[in-house]
Design an enzyme around this catalytic site. Structure first.
Site, short mmCIF file in Angstrom:
data_model
loop_
_atom_site.label_atom_id
_atom_site.label_comp_id
_atom_site.label_asym_id
_atom_site.label_seq_id
_atom_site.Cartn_x
_atom_site.Cartn_y
_atom_site.Cartn_z
N GLN A 105 0.52 -6.66 -3.73
CA GLN A 105 -0.48 -6.95 -2.70
C GLN A 105 -1.64 -5.95 -2.77
O GLN A 105 -2.54 -6.00 -1.93
CB GLN A 105 0.17 -6.88 -1.32
CG GLN A 105 1.29 -7.88 -1.11
CD GLN A 105 1.98 -7.71 0.22
OE1 GLN A 105 1.63 -8.35 1.21
NE2 GLN A 105 2.96 -6.82 0.27
N TRP A 152 -6.71 0.95 9.23
CA TRP A 152 -6.97 0.13 10.42
C TRP A 152 -6.40 0.76 11.68
O TRP A 152 -6.93 0.56 12.77
CB TRP A 152 -6.41 -1.27 10.21
CG TRP A 152 -7.13 -1.99 9.11
CD1 TRP A 152 -8.44 -1.85 8.75
CD2 TRP A 152 -6.58 -2.96 8.21
NE1 TRP A 152 -8.75 -2.65 7.69
CE2 TRP A 152 -7.63 -3.35 7.34
CE3 TRP A 152 -5.32 -3.52 8.06
CZ2 TRP A 152 -7.42 -4.29 6.33
CZ3 TRP A 152 -5.13 -4.46 7.06
CH2 TRP A 152 -6.17 -4.83 6.21
N GLN A 206 8.44 2.18 7.77
CA GLN A 206 8.38 1.49 9.07
C GLN A 206 9.29 0.28 9.07
O GLN A 206 9.67 -0.23 8.00
CB GLN A 206 6.94 1.06 9.36
CG GLN A 206 5.95 2.21 9.48
CD GLN A 206 4.53 1.71 9.58
OE1 GLN A 206 4.03 1.03 8.70
NE2 GLN A 206 3.87 2.04 10.68
N HIS A 224 -3.60 -10.45 -4.20
CA HIS A 224 -4.82 -10.18 -3.44
C HIS A 224 -5.98 -9.80 -4.35
O HIS A 224 -7.05 -9.43 -3.87
CB HIS A 224 -4.58 -9.09 -2.40
CG HIS A 224 -3.62 -9.49 -1.32
ND1 HIS A 224 -3.07 -8.60 -0.44
CD2 HIS A 224 -3.11 -10.70 -0.98
CE1 HIS A 224 -2.25 -9.23 0.39
NE2 HIS A 224 -2.26 -10.51 0.07
N ALA A 249 0.81 -1.22 0.00
CA ALA A 249 0.00 0.00 0.00
C ALA A 249 0.84 1.27 0.00
O ALA A 249 0.39 2.32 -0.46
CB ALA A 249 -0.93 -0.01 1.21
N PHE A 307 -2.89 0.84 5.31
CA PHE A 307 -3.68 0.15 6.32
C PHE A 307 -3.09 0.25 7.72
O PHE A 307 -3.80 0.50 8.69
CB PHE A 307 -3.87 -1.32 5.95
CG PHE A 307 -4.67 -1.51 4.69
CD1 PHE A 307 -6.05 -1.45 4.71
CD2 PHE A 307 -4.03 -1.73 3.48
CE1 PHE A 307 -6.80 -1.60 3.56
CE2 PHE A 307 -4.76 -1.90 2.32
CZ PHE A 307 -6.15 -1.83 2.35
N ARG A 308 -1.77 0.05 7.83
CA ARG A 308 -1.16 -0.08 9.15
C ARG A 308 -0.25 1.08 9.53
O ARG A 308 0.34 1.06 10.62
CB ARG A 308 -0.37 -1.40 9.22
CG ARG A 308 -1.24 -2.63 9.04
CD ARG A 308 -0.40 -3.90 9.11
NE ARG A 308 -1.22 -5.10 8.97
CZ ARG A 308 -1.56 -5.63 7.80
NH1 ARG A 308 -1.12 -5.09 6.68
NH2 ARG A 308 -2.32 -6.71 7.75
N CYS A 363 -14.36 -21.08 -17.41
CA CYS A 363 -13.24 -21.12 -18.36
C CYS A 363 -12.01 -20.35 -17.87
O CYS A 363 -10.94 -20.45 -18.46
CB CYS A 363 -13.66 -20.62 -19.73
SG CYS A 363 -14.00 -18.83 -19.82
#
Length: 288
Positions: free
Chosen positions: A113, A71, A241, A133, A53, A64-65, A144
């Site tokens: 991802q 989140w 991070q 994902h 991301a 997200f993190r 098919c």
């Protein structure tokens, strides 16, 4: 909006380590690391990029993190201030830089991802990409296996029927009519075996596995760089991070991906195109 995707996921209590501190290398340290990264790219015969991301946040799609991630803020009862419609998002400099490297003859493969379709929008070839994902613009036939790239995001996630049917003409000159499903995974869904197998194979071939904008907390993608390491390749990480792979990496860069690749492409003397591949209008589709 991109937040609708996150909100559509099933409730899941363990979303991993959230809100870690962001680290930024000093200018001098970053400059030295860029030289190492540039040399690794020059020396590599084959590079696998594992993208998360963090390469799309500059496009207006929240991660997200991170400290301002979906989140992370959700746990505080908040929502991100930045949020863009997937249709309106355009690829970042990093997306375009990866495509540029591929177009200049460097053997590249991308394990994404992300579900935002931005690698394809940058012009990166589908056959060199595994979207492990899923892709929120893609439907797939259950009979098919044909895929349809749409102009609008699917209204479902979790490999559910979209209400459309396959119009592939079979050998008997009849339409397939198989049910189409979205390709976006929910929490408990298994990765598509073909995408997973190809991703692991490409990592085993790579001289460099370049991890971009992801903390690599989700498995099995989080272990793919070890395939590269096992066969003598290097792991290089660019992320704001700390990641669980840092102690195994040959180089860790704490900086924004776009900033890193602006410096890298300048050192390589490569001009990065910002052309965007248009999606088909809602009434049409591209097929794979």
């Amino acid at each position: 909006m991109s937040l609708d995707y996150a909100a559509s996921l099933s409730k899941y209590p363990d979303k991993g380590l959230l809100g870690q501190e962001e680290l930024v290398d000093s200018d001098d340290k970053l400059a030295n690391k860029i030289l190492c990264l540039v040399q690794a790219i020059k020396d590599a015969n084959h590079i696998v990029f594992i993208t998360g991301a963090g390469i799309s946040t500059s496009c207006g799609i929240p991660d997200f993190r991170g400290p301002s991630g979906v989140w992370t803020l959700e746990a505080k009862g908040l929502k991100p201030k930045v949020n863009i419609d997937f249709e309106k998002a355009i690829p970042s400099f990093t997306h375009h830089a990866i495509n540029c490297l591929q177009n200049t003859g460097k053997s590249c493969y991308v394990v994404s991802q992300n579900v935002d379709n931005l690698h394809l929008k940058s012009g990166f070839p589908k056959h060199r990409l595994s979207e492990v994902h899923g892709n929120i613009f893609t439907e797939k036939c259950l009979m098919c296996g044909r895929e349809y790239l749409r102009g609008n995001p699917t209204k479902t996630i979790g490999l559910k029927p979209t209400g459309n049917s396959c119009d592939t003409i079979k050998a008997n000159n009849r339409r397939c009519r198989g049910k189409l499903v979205d390709t976006v995974l929910d929490w408990e869904d298994s990765l598509p075996w073909d995408e997973l197998a190809e991703s692991e194979y490409q990592c085993s071939l790579a001289d460099v596995c370049l991890v971009l904008g992801t903390s690599m907390q989700i498995q099995p993608t989080g272990n793919m760089p070890f395939k590269t390491k096992h066969y003598g390749g290097k792991i290089i990480i660019v992320n704001l991070q700390k990641t669980r792979l840092d102690r195994h990496a040959d180089l860790v860069i704490h900086a924004k991906c776009d900033h890193v690749f602006e410096m890298v492409m300048e050192k390589l003397e490569l001009k990065v195109s910002s052309n965007v591949i248009s999606l088909p209008p809602p009434s049409q589709n591209f097929c794979n």
